[in-house]
Design an enzyme around this catalytic site. Structure first.
Site, PDB file in Angstrom:
ATOM      1  CG  HIS A 181      -2.117  -1.012   1.125  1.00  0.00           C
ATOM      2  ND1 HIS A 181      -3.418  -0.730   0.867  1.00  0.00           N
ATOM      3  CD2 HIS A 181      -1.931  -2.502   1.121  1.00  0.00           C
ATOM      4  CE1 HIS A 181      -3.860  -1.789   1.046  1.00  0.00           C
ATOM      5  NE2 HIS A 181      -3.266  -2.698   0.979  1.00  0.00           N
ATOM      6  CG  ASP A 183       0.315   9.532   0.592  1.00  0.00           C
ATOM      7  OD1 ASP A 183       0.232   8.282   1.035  1.00  0.00           O
ATOM      8  OD2 ASP A 183      -0.318  10.226   1.046  1.00  0.00           O
TER       9      ASP A 183
END
Ligand code: F6P
Length: 471
Positions: free
Chosen positions: A167, A374
């Protein structure tokens, strides 16, 4: 068939955390509620159809909840001891891997005792998966906390299909190479049949690590590991877009979004930041740019920034330091530019339910999503999904996975404070027609590429991988 076999599952999810929150029922009894996060929303139908099970950590150092059901989902809660919470979760996961994988924004710490805890906990998760998986099952392992599970599981069960999804970013080799256990981590991941990453660049970085750290040959997106080929590719994650659009249209949410603007004094311009309080999110850079804009008056009179910073990993030192710095900066901006009845920054160190978040998204004129790094950033996608009114603009860091998809955003380099100030002004001053054009394009993308499509795409690809036992 033995009772052991009957209790096995043809679909097994293995993740750091369970998809449920512990709550207290009216009678004071402990209850588990499914958390409405994207991952569980996407996997719930698959779990139900396949009679699946979800293995994860309950989130505290208490005794293992073991097998239980919540909202009809089969769950297995594993435990961590207090020492493992410190060495595995706060240590190796969040003070070694997290900063390393986010381009060393904070300095990663390497401790052999933390690594040993990481190995031990991964072994516990792999053993639970091996026990729960029916013959020929599909096992989907999630995220950086569990990178050794694929190999450990394969050693016990070579009949199962193993998928892994990362992720967070996978760093460039020059950074990854700092990890003293780089070879073990790559080998751990290569126990999977399919490795999913957020961006193509992450998959490319991983393929390079296979060549450099383990000396394996790669061809396109395939790694040759001897007997098996492993595929590493991009599967950008998303959200339950339709669910959020529907929520944002609810009467009570609309009413609440109006109340929010009233509560902060009906300013002409509302900017919004929503993050976990994490140094990867670029909150300090954002505050610096905003503070200077308030200083110069370029946003007009009495603009307001609402900054939600939800508490996270509070016992890890880098997070404590960040909190002090953010709160000092908020104090400085408010002290210098506030007036009685007006504060330029409304800072909320709290977590909110989905309804409140949807109302905040609707109340904003400009959403600021400016991380330094991110993997994806789902807040950006949530904001877009909530804006059924096609209003509002999005300022988005180019260092997020979301930037690859959201072409209608105002892209920024958060390290370039002057550049970020100019873009924030542009986004704030956009004409309604321009804002709508951009928002429409983003809504199309987020509407079509939702989390259900992401899960189906990954699982379809995984189902095509031949495994031992296939004819
Ligand atoms: O992928 C990043 C992630 O681990 C998410 O799974 C999670 O929502 C977030 O970071 C917060 O993590 P933690 O489990 O440490 O609270």
């Amino acid at each position: 068939m033995s009772s052991q076999r009957e209790s096995q599952h043809s679909f097994v999810v293995v993740a750091g955390r369970l998809p449920v929150d512990r709550t207290e029922g009216p009678d004071g009894q402990q209850e588990w509620r499914t958390s409405p996060g994207g991952l569980v929303t996407a996997l719930e139908p698959v779990m139900r159809d396949a009679g699946g099970v979800w293995i994860g950590w309950s989130g505290d150092a208490g005794p293992a909840p073991g097998a239980f059901e919540a909202d009809g989902l089969h769950l297995i809660g594993l435990s961590l001891s207090e020492t493992e919470v410190r060495r595995f979760y706060e240590g190796f996961c969040n003070a070694t891997l997290w900063p390393l994988y986010h381009d060393v924004i904070a300095v990663p710490q390497f401790h052999r005792s933390w690594w040993e805890a990481y190995v031990a906990v991964n072994r516990r998760f792999a053993a639970a998966a091996a026990e729960q998986a029916a013959p020929g099952a599909t096992v989907w392992v999630h995220d950086y906390q569990l990178q050794l599970v694929p190999k450990m599981l394969r050693e016990q069960r070579d009949d199962v299909r193993i998928g892994f999804f990362n992720h967070i970013p996978f760093p460039g080799y020059e950074i990854f190479a700092q990890l003293p256990w780089r070879r073990q981590v790559v080998e751990g991941l290569l126990g999977a049949d399919l490795l999913g990453f957020q961006r193509r660049a992450d998959a490319t970085n991983f393929l390079r690590a296979c060549r450099r750290a383990v000396g394996l040959a790669t061809k396109g997106s395939t790694v040759r590991t001897g007997a098996r080929d492993v595929t590493a590719a991009a599967f950008p994650i998303s959200i339950d877009s339709a669910g959020l659009t529907e929520l944002a249209q609810r009467e009570d949410v609309l009413k609440r979004s109006k109340q929010i603007r009233e509560a902060i004094g009906e300013p002409r311009l509302v900017l919004l930041g929503v993050d976990r309080l994490d140094y990867t999110k670029g909150i300090l850079h954002r505050l610096r740019a905003y503070g200077e804009l308030v200083d110069s008056g370029r946003l007009g009179p009495q603009a307001v920034l609402v900054q939600v910073a939800s508490p996270s990993r509070e016992r890890v030192e880098a997070y404590q330091t960040l909190r002090d710095e953010v709160e000092a900066m908020v104090g400085r901006i408010n002290g210098q530019h506030g007036e009685l009845g007006y504060a330029p920054v409304h800072y909320l160190h709290q977590s909110f339910p989905r309804e409140e978040m949807a109302a905040m998204y609707l109340a904003a004129d400009v959403m600021l999503v400016t991380p330094l790094r991110d993997g994806m950033n789902l807040v950006a996608k949530e904001y877009v999904a909530a804006r059924y009114d096609e209003g509002g603009t999005l300022v988005l860091s180019e260092f997020t996975g979301a930037a690859d998809e959201l072409a209608g955003a105002y892209l920024v380099n958060p390290h370039d404070i002057e550049g970020m100030k100019n873009i924030i002004v542009q986004a704030a001053m956009a004409s309604p027609a321009e804002a709508r054009r951009r928002m429409r394009a983003m809504r199309r993308r987020v509407g079509e590429h939702d989390v259900a499509r992401w899960a189906a795409g990954f699982l379809d690809t995984l189902s095509q991988v031949p495994v031992s036992g296939d004819s």
